[in-house]
Motif scaffolding. Sequence first.
Motif, PDB file in Angstrom:
ATOM      1  N   VAL A  17       0.839  -1.200   0.000  1.00 30.62           N
ATOM      2  CA  VAL A  17       0.000   0.000   0.000  1.00 30.62           C
ATOM      3  C   VAL A  17       0.870   1.245   0.000  1.00 30.62           C
ATOM      4  O   VAL A  17       0.634   2.177  -0.764  1.00 30.62           O
ATOM      5  N   ALA A  18       1.900   1.255   0.839  1.00 34.53           N
ATOM      6  CA  ALA A  18       2.806   2.412   0.866  1.00 34.53           C
ATOM      7  C   ALA A  18       3.446   2.610  -0.500  1.00 34.53           C
ATOM      8  O   ALA A  18       3.589   3.728  -0.976  1.00 34.53           O
ATOM      9  N   GLY A  19       3.826   1.500  -1.123  1.00 33.90           N
ATOM     10  CA  GLY A  19       4.428   1.579  -2.452  1.00 33.90           C
ATOM     11  C   GLY A  19       3.480   2.133  -3.483  1.00 33.90           C
ATOM     12  O   GLY A  19       3.834   2.989  -4.284  1.00 33.90           O
ATOM     13  N   ALA A  20       2.256   1.656  -3.458  1.00 37.73           N
ATOM     14  CA  ALA A  20       1.272   2.144  -4.424  1.00 37.73           C
ATOM     15  C   ALA A  20       1.005   3.627  -4.221  1.00 37.73           C
ATOM     16  O   ALA A  20       0.916   4.398  -5.176  1.00 37.73           O
ATOM     17  N   LEU A  21       0.894   4.047  -2.956  1.00 38.91           N
ATOM     18  CA  LEU A  21       0.672   5.468  -2.685  1.00 38.91           C
ATOM     19  C   LEU A  21       1.859   6.312  -3.129  1.00 38.91           C
ATOM     20  O   LEU A  21       1.693   7.362  -3.716  1.00 38.91           O
ATOM     21  N   ALA A  22       3.053   5.836  -2.851  1.00 33.45           N
ATOM     22  CA  ALA A  22       4.246   6.591  -3.243  1.00 33.45           C
ATOM     23  C   ALA A  22       4.359   6.696  -4.755  1.00 33.45           C
ATOM     24  O   ALA A  22       4.700   7.742  -5.288  1.00 33.45           O
ATOM     25  N   LEU A  23       4.065   5.610  -5.459  1.00 38.76           N
ATOM     26  CA  LEU A  23       4.199   5.618  -6.911  1.00 38.76           C
ATOM     27  C   LEU A  23       3.134   6.451  -7.593  1.00 38.76           C
ATOM     28  O   LEU A  23       3.358   7.003  -8.655  1.00 38.76           O
ATOM     29  N   VAL A  74      10.342  -7.742   1.104  1.00 36.38           N
ATOM     30  CA  VAL A  74      10.676  -6.671   0.176  1.00 36.38           C
ATOM     31  C   VAL A  74       9.621  -6.633  -0.915  1.00 36.38           C
ATOM     32  O   VAL A  74       9.370  -7.636  -1.585  1.00 36.38           O
ATOM     33  N   ALA A  75       8.972  -5.485  -1.065  1.00 42.53           N
ATOM     34  CA  ALA A  75       7.972  -5.299  -2.121  1.00 42.53           C
ATOM     35  C   ALA A  75       8.569  -4.396  -3.194  1.00 42.53           C
ATOM     36  O   ALA A  75       9.084  -3.318  -2.899  1.00 42.53           O
ATOM     37  N   LEU A  76       8.511  -4.845  -4.436  1.00 44.20           N
ATOM     38  CA  LEU A  76       8.932  -4.061  -5.595  1.00 44.20           C
ATOM     39  C   LEU A  76       7.664  -3.743  -6.369  1.00 44.20           C
ATOM     40  O   LEU A  76       6.934  -4.645  -6.772  1.00 44.20           O
ATOM     41  N   VAL A  85      10.757   0.356  -4.100  1.00 46.11           N
ATOM     42  CA  VAL A  85      11.031  -0.805  -3.262  1.00 46.11           C
ATOM     43  C   VAL A  85      10.731  -0.391  -1.831  1.00 46.11           C
ATOM     44  O   VAL A  85      11.127   0.699  -1.396  1.00 46.11           O
ATOM     45  N   PHE A  86      10.037  -1.271  -1.129  1.00 47.26           N
ATOM     46  CA  PHE A  86       9.642  -1.020   0.242  1.00 47.26           C
ATOM     47  C   PHE A  86       9.928  -2.285   1.036  1.00 47.26           C
ATOM     48  O   PHE A  86       9.440  -3.350   0.685  1.00 47.26           O
ATOM     49  N   ALA A  87      10.743  -2.164   2.089  1.00 48.13           N
ATOM     50  CA  ALA A  87      11.112  -3.337   2.885  1.00 48.13           C
ATOM     51  C   ALA A  87      10.707  -3.123   4.332  1.00 48.13           C
ATOM     52  O   ALA A  87      10.759  -1.991   4.842  1.00 48.13           O
ATOM     53  N   THR A  88      10.298  -4.217   4.977  1.00 50.51           N
ATOM     54  CA  THR A  88      10.017  -4.117   6.398  1.00 50.51           C
ATOM     55  C   THR A  88      11.298  -3.637   7.072  1.00 50.51           C
ATOM     56  O   THR A  88      12.393  -3.976   6.662  1.00 50.51           O
ATOM     57  N   GLY A  89      11.139  -2.805   8.052  1.00 49.53           N
ATOM     58  CA  GLY A  89      12.295  -2.197   8.690  1.00 49.53           C
ATOM     59  C   GLY A  89      12.487  -0.761   8.251  1.00 49.53           C
ATOM     60  O   GLY A  89      13.319  -0.052   8.778  1.00 49.53           O
ATOM     61  N   GLY A  90      11.735  -0.324   7.243  1.00 45.03           N
ATOM     62  CA  GLY A  90      11.726   1.081   6.884  1.00 45.03           C
ATOM     63  C   GLY A  90      12.424   1.495   5.607  1.00 45.03           C
ATOM     64  O   GLY A  90      12.387   2.659   5.252  1.00 45.03           O
ATOM     65  N   LEU A 108      16.988   3.137  -8.778  1.00 39.94           N
ATOM     66  CA  LEU A 108      16.348   3.608  -7.555  1.00 39.94           C
ATOM     67  C   LEU A 108      17.281   4.457  -6.712  1.00 39.94           C
ATOM     68  O   LEU A 108      18.501   4.300  -6.763  1.00 39.94           O
ATOM     69  N   THR A 109      16.675   5.319  -5.896  1.00 40.98           N
ATOM     70  CA  THR A 109      17.370   6.061  -4.859  1.00 40.98           C
ATOM     71  C   THR A 109      16.620   5.781  -3.560  1.00 40.98           C
ATOM     72  O   THR A 109      15.402   5.894  -3.515  1.00 40.98           O
ATOM     73  N   CYS A 110      17.355   5.413  -2.512  1.00 39.75           N
ATOM     74  CA  CYS A 110      16.733   5.044  -1.243  1.00 39.75           C
ATOM     75  C   CYS A 110      16.852   6.180  -0.240  1.00 39.75           C
ATOM     76  O   CYS A 110      17.901   6.816  -0.137  1.00 39.75           O
ATOM     77  N   THR A 111      15.770   6.420   0.509  1.00 42.22           N
ATOM     78  CA  THR A 111      15.738   7.523   1.467  1.00 42.22           C
ATOM     79  C   THR A 111      16.731   7.329   2.611  1.00 42.22           C
ATOM     80  O   THR A 111      17.199   8.305   3.180  1.00 42.22           O
TER      81      THR A 111
END
Length: 161
Positions: A17-23, A74-76, A85-90, A108-111
């Motif tokens: 869900v976080a990934g879909a919202l971000a994208l 890990v969700a791609l 990409v969104f992984a448990t742990g933030g 990709l660039t990771c926060t």
Amino acid sequence: MTSATARVRSAALAAGVAGALALTGCSGGDSKDGSSSSPSATTAPTSSTGTPGVTGASAELQGSWITTAGGKIVALVIDGKKAGVFATGGTVCSGTAGTEAGMRMIHLTCTDGSKDRVTGMVDSVDDKAMKVTWSGKLGQETYTRAEGGKLPSGLPTQLKQ
């Protein structure tokens, strides 16, 4: 269903869900006139050589893909030319997916500054699985397609806490 299974599923669905919202550029804090008061979560990757010439990702890459790595889910998520990409742990990464010099690439660039999944080449993809080779120490990961907000079968039921 065990509480560990429920936690794993909840984490994976939250990541999706976080990934879909971000994208899609959705964000909270919309004002009364419909404009957003916060910036979109999608950010094009930056590099010293500029953004590579990426064109739209092929239809077969589109959607949500799940794997586990290092005890984390890990969700791609790929939507058009956008990828995340969104992984448990933030860990949260965003960028592009598309065809570049005849190869299907993800940039990709990771926060959090992570370099694990910065540049990936899609080795193979079908309706159930996608193999991506990431530059650096991760190497190849195999993702399973997540359909309709449901986790794919075969994920481990317990992960490291």
